[in-house]
Enzyme design. Sequence first.
Site, PDB file in Angstrom:
ATOM      1  N   GLY A 113       0.959  -1.521  -0.304  1.00  0.00           N
ATOM      2  CA  GLY A 113       0.060  -0.342  -0.156  1.00  0.00           C
ATOM      3  C   GLY A 113       0.886   1.463  -0.085  1.00  0.00           C
ATOM      4  O   GLY A 113       2.177   1.103   0.263  1.00  0.00           O
ATOM      5  N   GLN A 166       3.391   9.812   1.236  1.00  0.00           N
ATOM      6  CA  GLN A 166       4.416   9.628   1.350  1.00  0.00           C
ATOM      7  C   GLN A 166       5.342   9.364   0.196  1.00  0.00           C
ATOM      8  O   GLN A 166       6.387   9.354   0.737  1.00  0.00           O
ATOM      9  CB  GLN A 166       4.458   7.613   1.516  1.00  0.00           C
ATOM     10  CG  GLN A 166       3.920   7.381   2.114  1.00  0.00           C
ATOM     11  CD  GLN A 166       3.276   5.841   2.495  1.00  0.00           C
ATOM     12  OE1 GLN A 166       2.343   5.344   1.978  1.00  0.00           O
ATOM     13  NE2 GLN A 166       4.251   4.974   3.131  1.00  0.00           N
ATOM     14  N   CYS A 203       5.726   0.113   7.428  1.00  0.00           N
ATOM     15  CA  CYS A 203       5.789   0.818   6.826  1.00  0.00           C
ATOM     16  C   CYS A 203       6.747   1.270   5.743  1.00  0.00           C
ATOM     17  O   CYS A 203       8.149   1.414   5.987  1.00  0.00           O
ATOM     18  CB  CYS A 203       5.497   2.141   7.998  1.00  0.00           C
ATOM     19  SG  CYS A 203       5.164   4.349   7.007  1.00  0.00           S
ATOM     20  N   LEU A 204       6.434   2.038   4.633  1.00  0.00           N
ATOM     21  CA  LEU A 204       7.800   1.640   4.068  1.00  0.00           C
ATOM     22  C   LEU A 204       8.540   3.752   4.581  1.00  0.00           C
ATOM     23  O   LEU A 204       9.457   3.982   3.734  1.00  0.00           O
ATOM     24  CB  LEU A 204       6.912   2.297   2.637  1.00  0.00           C
ATOM     25  CG  LEU A 204       6.291   0.651   1.381  1.00  0.00           C
ATOM     26  CD1 LEU A 204       6.435   1.299   0.425  1.00  0.00           C
ATOM     27  CD2 LEU A 204       7.948   0.094   1.218  1.00  0.00           C
ATOM     28  N   HIS A 217      -4.790   1.574   7.481  1.00  0.00           N
ATOM     29  CA  HIS A 217      -2.670   2.275   7.938  1.00  0.00           C
ATOM     30  C   HIS A 217      -3.139   3.461   6.722  1.00  0.00           C
ATOM     31  O   HIS A 217      -2.116   3.972   7.037  1.00  0.00           O
ATOM     32  CB  HIS A 217      -2.464   1.127   7.189  1.00  0.00           C
ATOM     33  CG  HIS A 217      -0.949   1.420   7.395  1.00  0.00           C
ATOM     34  ND1 HIS A 217       0.386   0.887   8.665  1.00  0.00           N
ATOM     35  CD2 HIS A 217       0.123   2.080   6.467  1.00  0.00           C
ATOM     36  CE1 HIS A 217       1.850   1.850   8.129  1.00  0.00           C
ATOM     37  NE2 HIS A 217       1.716   2.073   6.713  1.00  0.00           N
ATOM     38  N   GLU A 218      -3.386   3.148   5.594  1.00  0.00           N
ATOM     39  CA  GLU A 218      -3.297   4.356   4.625  1.00  0.00           C
ATOM     40  C   GLU A 218      -4.174   5.700   4.857  1.00  0.00           C
ATOM     41  O   GLU A 218      -3.389   6.317   4.641  1.00  0.00           O
ATOM     42  CB  GLU A 218      -3.833   3.431   3.333  1.00  0.00           C
ATOM     43  CG  GLU A 218      -3.034   2.452   2.962  1.00  0.00           C
ATOM     44  CD  GLU A 218      -1.528   2.585   2.702  1.00  0.00           C
ATOM     45  OE1 GLU A 218      -0.808   3.616   3.003  1.00  0.00           O
ATOM     46  OE2 GLU A 218      -0.747   1.181   3.344  1.00  0.00           O
ATOM     47  N   HIS A 252      -2.371   7.568   7.474  1.00  0.00           N
ATOM     48  CA  HIS A 252      -1.540   8.812   6.596  1.00  0.00           C
ATOM     49  C   HIS A 252      -2.316   9.788   6.155  1.00  0.00           C
ATOM     50  O   HIS A 252      -1.489  10.541   6.222  1.00  0.00           O
ATOM     51  CB  HIS A 252      -0.837   8.313   5.189  1.00  0.00           C
ATOM     52  CG  HIS A 252       0.468   6.838   6.127  1.00  0.00           C
ATOM     53  ND1 HIS A 252       1.325   7.710   6.695  1.00  0.00           N
ATOM     54  CD2 HIS A 252       0.346   5.900   5.713  1.00  0.00           C
ATOM     55  CE1 HIS A 252       1.993   6.414   6.520  1.00  0.00           C
ATOM     56  NE2 HIS A 252       1.732   4.705   6.129  1.00  0.00           N
TER      57      HIS A 252
HETATM   58  O1  GNR Z   1       3.757  -2.737   2.857  1.00  0.00           O
HETATM   59  C1  GNR Z   1       3.028  -2.529   3.851  1.00  0.00           C
HETATM   60  N1  GNR Z   1       2.790  -3.318   4.293  1.00  0.00           N
HETATM   61  C2  GNR Z   1       1.652  -3.702   5.444  1.00  0.00           C
HETATM   62  C3  GNR Z   1       1.844  -4.580   6.268  1.00  0.00           C
HETATM   63  C4  GNR Z   1       0.994  -4.828   7.189  1.00  0.00           C
HETATM   64  C5  GNR Z   1       0.369  -3.387   7.897  1.00  0.00           C
HETATM   65  C6  GNR Z   1       1.019  -2.474   7.420  1.00  0.00           C
HETATM   66  C7  GNR Z   1       1.333  -2.152   5.683  1.00  0.00           C
HETATM   67  S1  GNR Z   1       0.990  -1.043   4.501  1.00  0.00           S
HETATM   68  C8  GNR Z   1       2.870  -1.460   3.988  1.00  0.00           C
HETATM   69  C9  GNR Z   1       3.471   0.254   2.349  1.00  0.00           C
HETATM   70  C10 GNR Z   1       3.303   1.061   3.773  1.00  0.00           C
HETATM   71  O2  GNR Z   1       4.024   2.193   4.560  1.00  0.00           O
HETATM   72  N2  GNR Z   1       1.912   1.732   3.415  1.00  0.00           N
HETATM   73  O3  GNR Z   1       1.573   2.975   4.034  1.00  0.00           O
HETATM   74 NI    NI Z   2       2.824   3.093   6.008  1.00  0.00          NI
END
Ligand code: GNR
Ligand code: NI
Length: 175
Positions: free
Chosen positions: A45, A50, A93-94, A135-136, A139
């Site tokens: 995601g 980001q 999270c990236l 999660h997204e 952000h």
């Molecule tokens: O790549 C991602 N893996 C992930 C694993 C578990 C819960 C959420 C994520 S999102 C993350 C990519 C990211 O930072 N998205 O904002």
């Molecule tokens: Ni993230």
Amino acid sequence: MIRPLVILPDPVLRQLSKPVERVDDDLRRFADDMLETMYDAPGIGLAAIQVGTPLRMVVIDLSKEDEPKAPQIFINPQIVAQGDAPSVYEEGCLSIPDYYAEVERPDTVTVKYLDRDGKERVLDADGLMATCLQHEIDHLNGVLFIDHISKLKRDMVVRKFKKLAKDKQPSGLVV
Ligand code: GNR
Ligand code: NI
């Protein structure tokens, strides 16, 4: 075009993203850049903030390596309902590379959004999709998954990334 990722503790990650006003070709090209950046990372995601753009747009692809790609674009996503049961996932999270922690969130969410044609859609998500969407959408509101873990752990992670960023300053460069 692969875009550089914004990494903790960059304050950009704490910005509130603004609603997309028009779903046009420019926006779709930007969404394609987001997908390319996400696949390159690789991640499942990515939120626009980001890559430094404070717009309420998210891309997700939960397909496995041996499956065809399944890119999804969520514009102005809103959680309109959520389940009562909690679910725990190990998240990453990236923008916080190589750090993982368990996060508890509602196990299901109903999300209203615009698709890449600007058409209103509603998705009932569970499992990893429910976790990823939450999660997204966090952000888009300047919230990171480390905000859902203990303050002790969060402070440790933030301190580590502050030090990494400081060590990367040109002033510290020895030739
Ligand atoms: O790549 C991602 N893996 C992930 C694993 C578990 C819960 C959420 C994520 S999102 C993350 C990519 C990211 O930072 N998205 O904002
Ligand atoms: Ni993230």
